[in-house]
Design a protein around this motif. Structure first.
Motif, mmCIF file in Angstrom:
data_model
loop_
_atom_site.group_PDB
_atom_site.id
_atom_site.type_symbol
_atom_site.label_atom_id
_atom_site.label_comp_id
_atom_site.label_asym_id
_atom_site.label_seq_id
_atom_site.Cartn_x
_atom_site.Cartn_y
_atom_site.Cartn_z
ATOM 1 N N VAL A 18 0.841 -1.201 0.000
ATOM 2 C CA VAL A 18 0.000 0.000 0.000
ATOM 3 C C VAL A 18 0.877 1.252 0.000
ATOM 4 O O VAL A 18 0.609 2.218 -0.725
ATOM 5 C CB VAL A 18 -0.964 -0.008 1.212
ATOM 6 C CG1 VAL A 18 -1.664 1.334 1.357
ATOM 7 C CG2 VAL A 18 -1.989 -1.122 1.050
ATOM 8 N N ALA A 19 1.948 1.216 0.796
ATOM 9 C CA ALA A 19 2.844 2.370 0.828
ATOM 10 C C ALA A 19 3.445 2.613 -0.557
ATOM 11 O O ALA A 19 3.519 3.754 -1.022
ATOM 12 C CB ALA A 19 3.950 2.163 1.861
ATOM 13 N N ALA A 20 3.821 1.531 -1.241
ATOM 14 C CA ALA A 20 4.410 1.684 -2.571
ATOM 15 C C ALA A 20 3.407 2.323 -3.527
ATOM 16 O O ALA A 20 3.758 3.204 -4.326
ATOM 17 C CB ALA A 20 4.837 0.318 -3.110
ATOM 18 N N TYR A 21 2.161 1.899 -3.420
ATOM 19 C CA TYR A 21 1.103 2.466 -4.252
ATOM 20 C C TYR A 21 0.977 3.980 -4.001
ATOM 21 O O TYR A 21 0.905 4.781 -4.935
ATOM 22 C CB TYR A 21 -0.210 1.749 -3.928
ATOM 23 C CG TYR A 21 -1.421 2.278 -4.652
ATOM 24 C CD1 TYR A 21 -1.764 1.799 -5.919
ATOM 25 C CD2 TYR A 21 -2.241 3.240 -4.070
ATOM 26 C CE1 TYR A 21 -2.883 2.269 -6.581
ATOM 27 C CE2 TYR A 21 -3.358 3.722 -4.716
ATOM 28 C CZ TYR A 21 -3.688 3.230 -5.979
ATOM 29 O OH TYR A 21 -4.783 3.705 -6.630
ATOM 30 N N ASN A 22 0.982 4.351 -2.714
ATOM 31 C CA ASN A 22 0.845 5.775 -2.373
ATOM 32 C C ASN A 22 2.054 6.591 -2.816
ATOM 33 O O ASN A 22 1.912 7.713 -3.305
ATOM 34 C CB ASN A 22 0.613 5.933 -0.870
ATOM 35 C CG ASN A 22 -0.806 5.530 -0.470
ATOM 36 O OD1 ASN A 22 -1.761 5.797 -1.210
ATOM 37 N ND2 ASN A 22 -0.936 4.880 0.680
ATOM 38 N N VAL A 23 3.224 6.006 -2.630
ATOM 39 C CA VAL A 23 4.449 6.703 -3.051
ATOM 40 C C VAL A 23 4.383 6.988 -4.547
ATOM 41 O O VAL A 23 4.698 8.085 -5.012
ATOM 42 C CB VAL A 23 5.696 5.856 -2.715
ATOM 43 C CG1 VAL A 23 6.925 6.384 -3.445
ATOM 44 C CG2 VAL A 23 5.938 5.852 -1.208
ATOM 45 N N GLN A 24 3.914 6.008 -5.280
ATOM 46 C CA GLN A 24 3.825 6.151 -6.719
ATOM 47 C C GLN A 24 2.817 7.229 -7.113
ATOM 48 O O GLN A 24 3.045 8.012 -8.022
ATOM 49 C CB GLN A 24 3.409 4.819 -7.322
ATOM 50 C CG GLN A 24 3.912 4.643 -8.722
ATOM 51 C CD GLN A 24 4.508 3.268 -8.893
ATOM 52 O OE1 GLN A 24 3.844 2.270 -8.609
ATOM 53 N NE2 GLN A 24 5.748 3.197 -9.329
ATOM 54 N N ARG A 25 1.697 7.242 -6.392
ATOM 55 C CA ARG A 25 0.650 8.229 -6.716
ATOM 56 C C ARG A 25 1.171 9.648 -6.552
ATOM 57 O O ARG A 25 0.693 10.563 -7.223
ATOM 58 C CB ARG A 25 -0.575 8.010 -5.828
ATOM 59 C CG ARG A 25 -1.663 7.355 -6.613
ATOM 60 C CD ARG A 25 -3.047 7.355 -6.049
ATOM 61 N NE ARG A 25 -3.446 8.256 -5.019
ATOM 62 C CZ ARG A 25 -4.018 9.444 -5.236
ATOM 63 N NH1 ARG A 25 -4.216 9.882 -6.461
ATOM 64 N NH2 ARG A 25 -4.383 10.184 -4.221
ATOM 65 N N TYR A 26 2.094 9.832 -5.648
ATOM 66 C CA TYR A 26 2.652 11.174 -5.473
ATOM 67 C C TYR A 26 4.009 11.318 -6.153
ATOM 68 O O TYR A 26 4.747 12.251 -5.873
ATOM 69 C CB TYR A 26 2.681 11.540 -3.983
ATOM 70 C CG TYR A 26 1.271 11.840 -3.504
ATOM 71 C CD1 TYR A 26 0.678 13.066 -3.780
ATOM 72 C CD2 TYR A 26 0.509 10.869 -2.874
ATOM 73 C CE1 TYR A 26 -0.626 13.332 -3.403
ATOM 74 C CE2 TYR A 26 -0.802 11.117 -2.495
ATOM 75 C CZ TYR A 26 -1.361 12.353 -2.766
ATOM 76 O OH TYR A 26 -2.659 12.613 -2.412
ATOM 77 N N CYS A 27 4.313 10.395 -7.018
ATOM 78 C CA CYS A 27 5.533 10.463 -7.834
ATOM 79 C C CYS A 27 6.774 10.684 -6.980
ATOM 80 O O CYS A 27 7.642 11.498 -7.326
ATOM 81 C CB CYS A 27 5.429 11.595 -8.862
ATOM 82 S SG CYS A 27 4.096 11.339 -10.001
ATOM 83 N N LEU A 28 6.849 9.976 -5.853
ATOM 84 C CA LEU A 28 8.004 10.159 -4.982
ATOM 85 C C LEU A 28 8.907 8.931 -4.997
ATOM 86 O O LEU A 28 9.765 8.767 -4.133
ATOM 87 C CB LEU A 28 7.537 10.471 -3.550
ATOM 88 C CG LEU A 28 6.987 11.896 -3.355
ATOM 89 C CD1 LEU A 28 6.229 12.014 -2.042
ATOM 90 C CD2 LEU A 28 8.115 12.919 -3.398
#
Ligand code: SAM
Lengths: 470, 363
Positions: B227-237
């Motif tokens: 889930v963290a990876a998904y969120n990181v990706q959504r914010y292009c970080l």
């Protein structure tokens, strides 16, 4: 429409005026440029000259062609060719008839009256003094040493100058039309006369619109704003009334096409609200809404009273402008703030799951607070509450510095409950009456559904028109 | 106790760890929806508001649902509030508004099309199901809509991952304050241990991005890492944030003595308090993200030891705790057992006035 019409009409009027002036003498400065316009004769082309010679044809006064001297002479007190000024027209006291009556004197008198009203609303003599002062500052060498201040000064200068020019143009235009209609009558030109009448009528309507615009010429009138409502004493009945008042503003703002956001709403235990703040986004939101500041009184049979007695309740309304980016804001020190979680209980942290992250910010030196609860994260609630706090502090500063019209800068805490501005009676008769203007309406429902413009405009005109400042 | 690498890197196991997955499956929502499968082979779920609007419904049917849902919310009154500090009707009504916001396309104008239908991101049946879960099962609202608004992010969350708390937002402010005064820390490598949805890593990653700093985020739970990876990706970080699966410092062996900063919101609730938790928390959030052992300090003390080893001189740390008692205990521990390791220790309160955080620097 009026905008499109104006230019050719102005040209026509002025050229007539010049025609009379220079008349038969043919004594025309060699360097001037000339226009040749044709309005009533559609088949005529519209020649445009910038030569030094004057075509002979345009001198026939019956031909509907006019010359125009492009370099307008600096006007002193504008007047018609026979010396009539706008003040002069007013002094004649010509009867103002219905718009449908084709009487040029009536139209001219109506326009003159509008101009007079607009000047009063703009606080004309104060405006001139202020403009002189700003002009002096704008011309100073060291103006841009302080770029922020320089920006403010030149912005205000530009805006006041624009207002002044607009009114001057209106005066000029009126006099030109009067000239033209007199000429048409002298020349027995029925076509020109009816054409001129029509344009004068247009001007009359246009000037009427400008009267309205002039109502909202205060420094912060064009800003968005916050509206806050708080009930007076009287428990649930008053809280319910406060909620009705808030609903009235939400509907009013939506009708006007403003965006409405609830920032804070503290519900009463049984019904209504203990306090609420909405943000109203859009041009002139503050200009209009400031007319609502004060205490609103309700008389009705309370739905919360089992013995069906008549109750009187009060709700206080405050309106705060949201200053734009161009204005100076009060500097807020982080260390002067106390930030609190609102309505939190228990151990918090990992123990709690809640979607309520309301935040209250207290500015310790002034005791001013702001709360926001409509956002979905605490961070954004805090940001939104900070914006409210900023506006409240700005407002305080405006009041302190400029000593603006005291009424318009009152915060909720300043409003005394004696300061009633409007009375809403649902029983034993039905009526809403503004106690400041005596404007009244016999249908409270429509008012409570947001039909407030009549009250607002009558109040704004009453406050601006009373002092004789033209 | 002599600080050794093995003691720091030893996976920190909780007696309850094994139970947690069966615990989750017990309260698995029984409706056949995208939310029904408990991820074990981990595929993060798309939050409701990001799903394609492939459903449509008659406006009157949506209204009917709304009236029903409102009725259900009102029937709660303050019973949840009184039983375990849960939500009352007015809070549930606000959640209902937000559920509409997320589920219905153009909810402002109720984007009604010519044929009187509205576009939706879920079908009506599931909408009924979701609200029933919210009220009757006390399923957290954030799991219902699959996201939590945290700072200015909208983070995806799902069963198996702790819903980030508003209190934790402040840790990002601490970091942002510290790095604004110290370029060196801003350029360095940071760690977020037990990252869960990735909230802290993303918040801090955003703060560090402009200075070239990066964050390594770890978690023991594969669901959390996904889930963290998904969120990181959504914010292009993804260039600033690296995710590593494992227990506390174990995946960070290469960073010994090199971390510029360390933040963590580890499980800190004393085991005996778990059974009395608010239903939304106790019945639905993973125990491994809440249970901090007998006095709730197991992970915090372990992190303390590790911080002394992993931080570079002058490095910053911030830990969230259960409150005043744990803050005091932690500061005591640092001053007495790890004397000479840390300096400028401070206890900071959250916005509710509860002493919540311990912050400080490595000597
Ligand atoms: C309270 S949650 C915090 C999540 C996230 N940082 C936040 O603030 O929202 C604690 C997290 O620590 C993780 N965790 C528990 N034991 C761990 C361990 N031994 N090693 C690494 N992470 C662990 C849990 O999976 C959970 O995601």
């Amino acid at each position: 429409m009026s905008r499109i019409l104006r230019k050719p009409l102005r040209t026509k009027g002025l050229s007539l005026f010049l025609h009379k002036l220079v008349g038969e003498s043919h004594h025309i400065p060699a360097s001037s440029s000339w226009f040749c316009l044709s309005h009533s004769l559609p088949h005529n082309p519209i020649p445009y000259f910038t030569s030094n010679s004057v075509p002979d044809a345009i001198h026939s006064s019956a031909s509907l062609q006019f010359r125009f001297w492009a370099s307008e002479a600096a006007a002193t007190e504008p007047s018609t060719s026979d010396g009539l000024t706008v003040q002069g027209i007013l002094a004649h006291n010509w009867t103002i008839l219905d718009e449908s009556d084709s009487d040029w004197k009536s139209h001219a008198a109506a326009v003159a009256r509008s101009i007079d009203l607009i000047k009063r609303r703009l606080q004309w003599s104060k405006l001139k003094v202020r403009l002189d002062m700003l002009s002096a500052q704008v011309n100073r060498e060291d103006l841009w040493d302080d770029p922020v201040r320089a920006g403010q000064i030149s912005r205000e200068h530009g805006s006041l100058l624009g207002k002044m020019k607009e009114v001057n143009a209106l005066e000029q235009e009126l006099l030109e039309h009067v000239d033209m209609i007199k000429l048409a009558r002298e020349e027995n030109d029925a076509d020109l006369e009816s054409e001129s009448l029509k344009t004068l009528l247009n001007m009359r309507r246009n000037a009427k619109e400008k009267e309205l615009e002039a109502l909202l010429s205060g420094e912060h009138d064009s800003c968005s704003c916050y509206i806050e409502v708080q009930p007076g004493a009287g428990g649930t009945e008053s809280m319910d009334w406060a909620a009705m008042v808030m609903q009235m503003y939400k509907s009013w703002a939506q009708r006007r096409g403003y965006k409405v956001t609830v920032i804070e709403e503290m519900p009463g235990e049984i019904a209504g609200i203990k306090r609420a703040t909405i943000k109203v986004d859009g041009e002139f939101a503050f200009g209009y809404a400031k007319a609502e500041i004060g205490v609103h009184r309700l008389v009705r049979i309370s739905p919360f009273d089992s013995s069906k007695r008549r109750h009187t309740s009060f709700a206080a309304v405050a309106v705060i402008p949201i200053l734009g980016d161009g204005s100076t804001h009060v500097q807020i020190n982080e260390s002067d703030l106390r930030i609190e979680r609102f309505r939190s209980s228990g151990s918090g942290g990992q123990h709690a799951n809640t979607t309520d992250s309301a935040v209250r910010i207290i500015h310790i030196p002034t005791g001013i607070t702001a709360t926001c609860q409509n956002e979905r994260s605490q961070h954004l609630n805090k940001a939104s509450a900070m914006a409210v706090l900023q506006s409240r502090l700005d407002q305080l500063e405006i009041a302190r510095q400029a000593q603006l019209n005291a009424q318009h800068t009152q915060s909720l805490t300043d409003i005394t409950w004696g300061n009633q501005i409007r009375s809403y009676v649902l029983h034993p008769y039905r009526m809403v009456k503004d106690l400041r203007t005596n404007y009244e309406v016999s249908d409270p429902d429509s008012v409570l559904e947001g039909d407030l413009d009549g009250f607002i405009l009558s109040y704004l005109s009453a406050t601006l028109d009373k002092d004789d400042d033209a | 106790m002599k600080l050794t690498l093995t003691s720091v890197y030893r996976p920190h196991c909780f007696p309850t760890l094994l139970n947690s997955s069966s615990f989750i499956s017990l309260c698995r929502p029984f409706c056949t929806s995208a939310l029904s499968s408990v991820p074990t082979g981990v595929k993060p779920q798309v939050p409701l508001f990001l799903r394609p609007p492939i459903y449509s419904t008659k406006l009157c049917d949506l209204k009917k649902w709304h009236d029903w849902a409102k009725g259900l919310a009102f029937s709660v009154g303050s019973t949840f509030l009184h039983s375990d500090n849960g939500p009352d009707s007015s809070l549930l009504c606000r959640e209902l508004k937000w559920l509409m916001e997320d589920a219905v396309v153009g909810h402002h104008s109720l984007g009604v099309k010519d044929d009187g239908r509205v576009e939706m991101r879920v079908d009506m049946e599931e909408l009924y199901c979701l609200w029933r879960q919210r009220i009757l099962e006390r399923r957290p609202f954030q799991y219902v809509v699959g996201c939590e608004h945290w700072r200015d992010f909208v983070l995806s969350v799902q069963e198996g991952v702790l819903i980030p708390r508003p209190e934790t937002e402040l840790v990002v402010d601490f970091v942002s304050g510290v790095v604004s005064e110290n370029e060196d820390l801003k350029k360095g490598a940071w760690a977020d241990l037990g990252t869960g949805s990735g909230a802290l890593a993303i918040g801090i990653g955003g703060v560090l991005a402009s200075g070239g700093g990066r964050v390594i985020a770890t978690d023991l739970s594969p669901v959390a890492v996904a889930v963290a990876a998904y969120n990181v990706q959504r914010y292009c970080l993804q260039d600033n944030i690296e995710l590593r699966e494992g227990s506390w410092f174990e995946p960070l062996k290469d960073m010994e003595g090199r971390l510029a900063g360390l933040v963590s919101n580890p499980p800190y609730i004393p085991s005996k308090d778990i059974s009395g938790l608010q239903a939304e928390v106790g019945r639905h959030e993973p125990r491994v993200s809440l249970d901090g052992g007998i006095d709730g300090m197991d992970a915090l003390l372990h992190l303390c030891d590790g911080a002394a080893l992993m931080l570079k001189p002058g490095g910053f740390f911030a830990f969230e705790t259960n409150g005043k008692q744990q803050c005091r205990a932690l500061v005591d521990y640092m001053e007495n057992n790890r004397s000479g390791s840390f300096c400028n220790l401070e206890i900071r309160a959250d916005f509710a006035g509860i002493q919540r955080f311990v912050i400080g620097f490595h000597q």
